[in-house]
Design a protein around this motif. Sequence first.
Motif, mmCIF file in Angstrom:
data_model
loop_
_atom_site.group_PDB
_atom_site.id
_atom_site.type_symbol
_atom_site.label_atom_id
_atom_site.label_comp_id
_atom_site.label_asym_id
_atom_site.label_seq_id
_atom_site.Cartn_x
_atom_site.Cartn_y
_atom_site.Cartn_z
ATOM 1 N N ARG A 86 20.386 -20.529 70.498
ATOM 2 C CA ARG A 86 20.618 -21.556 71.679
ATOM 3 C C ARG A 86 21.944 -21.904 72.516
ATOM 4 N N GLU A 87 22.505 -21.252 71.834
ATOM 5 C CA GLU A 87 23.872 -21.995 71.765
ATOM 6 C C GLU A 87 24.745 -21.177 73.287
ATOM 7 N N GLN A 88 24.329 -19.662 72.810
ATOM 8 C CA GLN A 88 24.100 -18.723 73.218
ATOM 9 C C GLN A 88 23.132 -17.881 74.414
ATOM 10 N N LEU A 89 22.607 -19.024 74.893
ATOM 11 C CA LEU A 89 21.816 -18.999 76.132
ATOM 12 C C LEU A 89 21.793 -19.752 77.505
ATOM 13 N N ASN A 90 22.351 -19.369 78.265
ATOM 14 C CA ASN A 90 23.294 -20.211 79.315
ATOM 15 C C ASN A 90 21.751 -20.201 80.738
ATOM 16 N N ILE A 91 20.598 -20.222 79.802
ATOM 17 C CA ILE A 91 19.843 -20.921 80.678
ATOM 18 C C ILE A 91 19.445 -22.430 81.246
ATOM 19 N N PRO A 92 18.229 -22.992 82.053
ATOM 20 C CA PRO A 92 17.724 -24.200 81.674
ATOM 21 C C PRO A 92 16.569 -23.914 80.495
ATOM 22 N N THR A 114 6.743 -19.122 86.234
ATOM 23 C CA THR A 114 5.921 -18.023 86.041
ATOM 24 C C THR A 114 5.888 -16.971 86.862
ATOM 25 N N GLU A 115 5.735 -17.726 88.639
ATOM 26 C CA GLU A 115 5.610 -17.038 89.777
ATOM 27 C C GLU A 115 6.949 -16.865 90.272
ATOM 28 N N ARG A 116 8.070 -17.130 90.032
ATOM 29 C CA ARG A 116 9.288 -16.732 90.624
ATOM 30 C C ARG A 116 10.139 -16.207 89.221
ATOM 31 N N PHE A 117 9.970 -16.568 88.080
ATOM 32 C CA PHE A 117 11.354 -16.789 87.148
ATOM 33 C C PHE A 117 10.270 -15.999 85.804
ATOM 34 N N LYS A 118 11.500 -15.458 85.161
ATOM 35 C CA LYS A 118 10.803 -14.587 83.856
ATOM 36 C C LYS A 118 11.286 -16.331 83.039
ATOM 37 N N THR A 119 9.537 -16.674 82.530
ATOM 38 C CA THR A 119 9.704 -17.730 81.906
ATOM 39 C C THR A 119 9.333 -17.724 80.082
ATOM 40 N N PHE A 120 9.897 -18.598 79.256
ATOM 41 C CA PHE A 120 9.662 -18.507 78.155
ATOM 42 C C PHE A 120 8.887 -19.922 77.973
ATOM 43 N N ALA A 121 7.746 -19.618 77.695
ATOM 44 C CA ALA A 121 7.423 -21.528 77.064
ATOM 45 C C ALA A 121 6.068 -21.492 75.588
ATOM 46 N N ASP A 142 16.723 -11.979 78.357
ATOM 47 C CA ASP A 142 16.214 -11.621 79.845
ATOM 48 C C ASP A 142 15.472 -12.506 80.430
ATOM 49 N N VAL A 143 15.226 -13.567 79.493
ATOM 50 C CA VAL A 143 14.265 -15.674 80.219
ATOM 51 C C VAL A 143 15.900 -15.903 80.911
ATOM 52 N N GLU A 144 14.823 -16.340 82.048
ATOM 53 C CA GLU A 144 15.800 -16.786 82.787
ATOM 54 C C GLU A 144 15.709 -18.226 83.471
ATOM 55 N N ILE A 145 13.945 -18.577 82.857
ATOM 56 C CA ILE A 145 14.339 -20.829 81.726
ATOM 57 C C ILE A 145 12.835 -20.998 81.146
ATOM 58 N N ALA A 146 13.213 -21.969 79.740
ATOM 59 C CA ALA A 146 12.134 -21.949 79.236
ATOM 60 C C ALA A 146 12.237 -23.493 78.448
ATOM 61 N N GLU A 291 3.284 -22.474 98.408
ATOM 62 C CA GLU A 291 2.591 -21.172 98.322
ATOM 63 C C GLU A 291 2.490 -20.874 96.848
ATOM 64 N N GLU A 292 3.931 -20.527 95.977
ATOM 65 C CA GLU A 292 4.361 -20.023 95.189
ATOM 66 C C GLU A 292 3.642 -20.950 93.897
ATOM 67 N N ILE A 293 3.968 -22.310 94.285
ATOM 68 C CA ILE A 293 3.786 -23.625 93.302
ATOM 69 C C ILE A 293 2.182 -23.326 93.410
ATOM 70 N N ASN A 294 1.315 -23.393 94.417
ATOM 71 C CA ASN A 294 0.277 -23.194 94.492
ATOM 72 C C ASN A 294 -0.778 -22.677 93.677
ATOM 73 N N ILE A 295 0.062 -21.845 93.941
ATOM 74 C CA ILE A 295 -0.366 -20.364 93.096
ATOM 75 C C ILE A 295 -0.159 -19.814 91.555
ATOM 76 N N GLY A 296 0.767 -20.908 91.101
ATOM 77 C CA GLY A 296 0.299 -20.591 89.898
ATOM 78 C C GLY A 296 -0.662 -21.888 89.409
ATOM 79 N N LEU A 297 -0.836 -22.779 90.384
ATOM 80 C CA LEU A 297 -1.534 -24.028 88.941
ATOM 81 C C LEU A 297 -2.814 -23.633 90.160
ATOM 82 N N ALA A 298 -3.744 -23.223 90.654
ATOM 83 C CA ALA A 298 -4.716 -22.195 91.039
ATOM 84 C C ALA A 298 -5.304 -21.415 89.804
#
Length: 433
Positions: A86-92, A114-121, A142-146, A291-298
């Motif tokens: 985790r300490e090597q990952l400079n991501i939110p 995920t509609e905009r970012f490379k996301t890990f969950a 390559d993950v941008e947000i976890a 629009e991005e948010i609503n697409i993800g939710l829908a």
Amino acid sequence: MITTAQFYHHFLENPTVSTDTRNITPGCIFFALKGDHFNANEFAAQALEKGASFVVIDEEIYAINEKCLLVEDVLTALQNLARYHREQLNIPVIGLTGSNGKTTSKELVNAVLTERFKTFATFGNLNNHIGVPLSILSITHDVEIAVIEMGANHQKEIELLCSIAQPTHGIITNVGMAHLDGFGGFEGVKKGKAELYAYLKENNGYTFINRDNAHLMEMSATSGLNKLIYYGTENGNTIKGNLKSSDPFIEVEWTNHDVSSVVKTNLTGSYNFENILAAICIGDFFDMNPEEINIGLANYQPKNNRSQLTKTDHNTVICDFYNANPSSMTAALNNIAVLSADKKSAILGDMFELGPESNLQHEKIAKQAFDSGLNQLILIGKYFYALKDQFDALFFETPAEAAAYIQQNPIENHLVLLKGSRGMKLESLLQYL
């Protein structure tokens, strides 16, 4: 003994981790964990035979060659390795916990981001002292947000998980009557969940808070948080929303910067409104447009038997039997009460881990269910069965007994709520509905 830094070099060359010899993949690192009834050190040689590059053990007797990495304690080594990674990952990293709605909220946040970012969950519900380290070690560079889900059934557990996941942002979905036995009552639940707030305060992190939730507002004030992003139903929040419809699927209108938007989802249950609003708030914080948010939710499709509406040959079933506690039971019963249907039934199973509160809480839920005007009420499990003389309902000690009754007395053309703790295994009843 191998150091964590040396260990990490091996991990970079073999970045797959396993704790189960049934899931060994070639080149993975096998961690020989121990439990009350097993000692995976005994399977170290088997893991190597199946293709593991290294096995991590804490009993020298099982070190058969140089591929056996000896540590003082395997679980601690796993957690330390995850912490180092985790300490090597400079991501939110968004840390997410709560009594109810954790996994659904995590999935919704992931669907939006995920509609905009490379996301890990977090996969599934790998959210405990083993699951969180495994989740962290699954984050690639390559993950941008976890989004890391953190579960707990006793105090100091969230504190430990925060030390591993090191969240930069956090959210508590809610606090409710869950794991009362381990936490020592409701105030203990609040104290345990607030460990996330304490970590964010100490590390200058951002916190997303449902302003409508008095308990969360109290906890955040006590914690002294200062980087707060609010969502809720009133003016003055970063995200303001209202529930337009929840029969059967949720439709939400939400506003930010005086711009309103409406999103239709595939989620049932009005209690999911606040989870949807949380996902909107987090997406907005990371500069996503409506629009991005609503697409993800829908596009999000509920799964894993959480607020999942399923049409069978004979009924419409609200599959919500992944888990249950008094708070989520109350919400589920309130929800079915307002849904449109000619006939309604509820099949409820015992709620676990309530300790001294068990009898009282089961009686409260039975009374609420009985007073809900259902056409049929079936209560299953030893705690509910103890109430058989108090309510005019059908009581069974086991799901098998209930299944036998339903086979002889079919339920047809009903809206059915099927909910209970995971250990009740109420999924076995779905085939008869």
